[in-house]
Design a protein around this motif. Structure first.
Motif, mmCIF file in Angstrom:
data_model
loop_
_atom_site.group_PDB
_atom_site.id
_atom_site.type_symbol
_atom_site.label_atom_id
_atom_site.label_comp_id
_atom_site.label_asym_id
_atom_site.label_seq_id
_atom_site.Cartn_x
_atom_site.Cartn_y
_atom_site.Cartn_z
ATOM 1 N N GLN A 94 78.183 -74.288 -67.346
ATOM 2 C CA GLN A 94 76.765 -74.400 -67.693
ATOM 3 C C GLN A 94 76.474 -75.749 -68.334
ATOM 4 N N LYS A 95 77.389 -76.208 -69.156
ATOM 5 C CA LYS A 95 77.223 -77.512 -69.800
ATOM 6 C C LYS A 95 77.251 -78.628 -68.748
ATOM 7 N N LYS B 52 73.953 -78.661 -66.925
ATOM 8 C CA LYS B 52 72.894 -79.224 -67.773
ATOM 9 C C LYS B 52 72.999 -80.752 -67.820
ATOM 10 N N GLN B 53 74.218 -81.272 -67.934
ATOM 11 C CA GLN B 53 74.415 -82.723 -67.958
ATOM 12 C C GLN B 53 73.923 -83.352 -66.654
ATOM 13 N N GLU C 57 71.715 -82.079 -64.559
ATOM 14 C CA GLU C 57 70.257 -81.954 -64.458
ATOM 15 C C GLU C 57 69.568 -83.073 -65.231
ATOM 16 N N GLU C 58 70.113 -83.401 -66.410
ATOM 17 C CA GLU C 58 69.542 -84.493 -67.198
ATOM 18 C C GLU C 58 69.705 -85.824 -66.459
ATOM 19 N N ASP D 130 69.241 -68.145 -70.156
ATOM 20 C CA ASP D 130 69.070 -69.444 -70.815
ATOM 21 C C ASP D 130 68.674 -69.132 -72.256
#
Length: 151
Positions: A56-57, A60-61, A63-64, A136
Protein backbone atom coordinates in the motif's frame (compact mmCIF):
# COMPACT_ATOMS: atom_id res chain seq x y z
CA UNK A 1 1.82 -13.69 -0.57
CA UNK A 2 5.51 -14.34 -1.14
CA UNK A 3 4.64 -17.29 -3.36
CA UNK A 4 2.41 -15.05 -5.49
CA UNK A 5 5.30 -12.66 -6.11
CA UNK A 6 7.75 -15.45 -6.91
CA UNK A 7 5.32 -17.13 -9.28
CA UNK A 8 4.45 -13.80 -10.90
CA UNK A 9 8.15 -13.06 -11.39
CA UNK A 10 8.72 -16.43 -13.08
CA UNK A 11 5.81 -15.80 -15.45
CA UNK A 12 6.99 -12.25 -16.20
CA UNK A 13 10.49 -13.52 -16.99
CA UNK A 14 9.12 -16.20 -19.31
CA UNK A 15 6.88 -13.64 -21.04
CA UNK A 16 9.81 -11.20 -21.30
CA UNK A 17 7.64 -8.50 -19.72
CA UNK A 18 10.29 -5.99 -18.62
CA UNK A 19 7.99 -3.66 -16.64
CA UNK A 20 6.33 -6.49 -14.74
CA UNK A 21 9.69 -8.17 -14.08
CA UNK A 22 11.26 -5.00 -12.67
CA UNK A 23 8.19 -4.21 -10.54
CA UNK A 24 8.06 -7.71 -9.06
CA UNK A 25 11.80 -7.64 -8.40
CA UNK A 26 11.31 -4.30 -6.64
CA UNK A 27 8.56 -5.86 -4.47
CA UNK A 28 10.76 -8.86 -3.59
CA UNK A 29 13.62 -6.54 -2.74
CA UNK A 30 11.41 -4.42 -0.45
CA UNK A 31 10.16 -7.57 1.30
CA UNK A 32 13.74 -8.79 1.78
CA UNK A 33 14.67 -5.40 3.26
CA UNK A 34 11.69 -5.71 5.64
CA UNK A 35 12.83 -9.23 6.63
CA UNK A 36 16.37 -8.01 7.32
CA UNK A 37 15.04 -5.16 9.48
CA UNK A 38 12.82 -7.60 11.38
CA UNK A 39 15.77 -9.91 11.97
CA UNK A 40 17.64 -7.00 13.51
CA UNK A 41 14.76 -6.65 15.98
CA UNK A 42 14.84 -10.41 16.74
CA UNK A 43 11.54 -11.03 14.94
CA UNK A 44 10.67 -13.52 12.25
CA UNK A 45 10.14 -12.68 8.59
CA UNK A 46 7.58 -10.05 7.61
CA UNK A 47 3.99 -11.20 7.99
CA UNK A 48 1.41 -10.98 5.21
CA UNK A 49 -0.11 -7.98 7.00
CA UNK A 50 3.25 -6.20 6.99
CA UNK A 51 3.71 -7.04 3.32
CA UNK A 52 0.24 -5.66 2.62
CA UNK A 53 1.12 -2.38 4.35
CA UNK A 54 4.37 -2.28 2.36
CA UNK A 55 2.49 -2.72 -0.93
CA UNK A 56 0.00 0.00 0.00
CA UNK A 57 2.87 2.34 0.78
CA UNK A 58 4.48 1.56 -2.57
CA UNK A 59 1.21 2.29 -4.39
CA UNK A 60 0.80 5.59 -2.53
CA UNK A 61 4.37 6.64 -3.43
CA UNK A 62 3.73 5.87 -7.08
CA UNK A 63 0.41 7.72 -7.08
CA UNK A 64 2.17 10.80 -5.73
CA UNK A 65 4.92 10.51 -8.36
CA UNK A 66 2.31 9.95 -11.07
CA UNK A 67 0.52 13.17 -10.13
CA UNK A 68 3.80 15.12 -10.14
CA UNK A 69 4.83 13.73 -13.54
CA UNK A 70 1.42 14.48 -15.08
CA UNK A 71 1.54 18.03 -13.73
CA UNK A 72 5.06 18.47 -15.14
CA UNK A 73 3.98 17.13 -18.53
CA UNK A 74 6.25 14.07 -18.30
CA UNK A 75 3.85 11.52 -19.78
CA UNK A 76 6.68 9.03 -20.35
CA UNK A 77 7.45 8.85 -16.64
CA UNK A 78 3.78 9.06 -15.68
CA UNK A 79 3.08 6.01 -17.85
CA UNK A 80 5.76 4.00 -16.04
CA UNK A 81 4.32 4.94 -12.63
CA UNK A 82 0.78 4.05 -13.77
CA UNK A 83 1.91 0.64 -15.03
CA UNK A 84 3.64 -0.06 -11.70
CA UNK A 85 0.52 1.03 -9.78
CA UNK A 86 -1.59 -1.39 -11.84
CA UNK A 87 0.82 -4.27 -11.18
CA UNK A 88 0.97 -3.53 -7.44
CA UNK A 89 -2.82 -3.29 -7.22
CA UNK A 90 -3.14 -6.82 -8.61
CA UNK A 91 -1.72 -8.12 -5.35
CA UNK A 92 -3.78 -5.95 -3.01
CA UNK A 93 -7.18 -7.09 -1.75
CA UNK A 94 -10.17 -5.37 -3.32
CA UNK A 95 -11.09 -2.25 -1.38
CA UNK A 96 -14.48 -1.79 0.23
CA UNK A 97 -17.12 0.41 -1.37
CA UNK A 98 -18.38 3.52 0.45
CA UNK A 99 -21.46 1.66 1.66
CA UNK A 100 -19.36 -1.28 2.84
CA UNK A 101 -17.01 1.09 4.71
CA UNK A 102 -19.99 2.75 6.42
CA UNK A 103 -21.37 -0.66 7.42
CA UNK A 104 -17.94 -1.78 8.67
CA UNK A 105 -17.62 1.38 10.78
CA UNK A 106 -21.08 0.84 12.30
CA UNK A 107 -20.19 -2.80 13.07
CA UNK A 108 -16.84 -1.81 14.62
CA UNK A 109 -18.51 0.84 16.79
CA UNK A 110 -21.04 -1.75 17.99
CA UNK A 111 -18.34 -4.40 18.57
CA UNK A 112 -16.11 -2.09 20.60
CA UNK A 113 -18.93 -0.37 22.47
CA UNK A 114 -17.50 3.00 21.45
CA UNK A 115 -19.50 5.95 22.77
CA UNK A 116 -17.62 9.06 21.74
CA UNK A 117 -14.55 10.54 20.06
CA UNK A 118 -12.32 9.28 22.88
CA UNK A 119 -13.01 5.72 21.65
CA UNK A 120 -11.88 6.46 18.09
CA UNK A 121 -8.64 4.47 18.52
CA UNK A 122 -10.56 1.35 19.54
CA UNK A 123 -12.80 1.58 16.47
CA UNK A 124 -9.90 2.16 14.05
CA UNK A 125 -8.02 -0.75 15.67
CA UNK A 126 -11.04 -2.99 15.16
CA UNK A 127 -11.33 -1.94 11.51
CA UNK A 128 -7.62 -2.59 10.91
CA UNK A 129 -7.96 -6.05 12.41
CA UNK A 130 -11.13 -6.93 10.47
CA UNK A 131 -10.30 -5.34 7.10
CA UNK A 132 -6.51 -5.20 6.66
CA UNK A 133 -5.61 -3.41 3.45
CA UNK A 134 -9.19 -2.99 2.33
CA UNK A 135 -9.99 0.42 3.82
CA UNK A 136 -8.28 3.77 3.27
CA UNK A 137 -7.86 4.72 6.92
CA UNK A 138 -7.07 8.32 6.06
CA UNK A 139 -10.61 8.73 4.76
CA UNK A 140 -12.20 6.27 7.19
CA UNK A 141 -10.95 8.09 10.29
CA UNK A 142 -13.02 11.15 9.38
CA UNK A 143 -16.09 8.96 8.96
CA UNK A 144 -15.42 7.23 12.27
CA UNK A 145 -15.06 10.56 14.04
CA UNK A 146 -18.29 11.85 12.48
CA UNK A 147 -20.13 8.66 13.48
CA UNK A 148 -18.86 8.89 17.05
CA UNK A 149 -19.73 12.57 17.41
CA UNK A 150 -23.12 12.08 15.78
CA UNK A 151 -23.87 8.94 17.78
Amino acid sequence: MREQFSEGLKLALKARDARRTSTLRMINSAINDKDIAARGENRGPATNEEILVLLQKMVKQREESFAIYVEAGRTDLATVEKEEIDILNEFLPKGLSEAEVDAAIAAAIAATGAEGPKDMGKVIGQLKADYPGRIDFGKASGKVKAALIGG
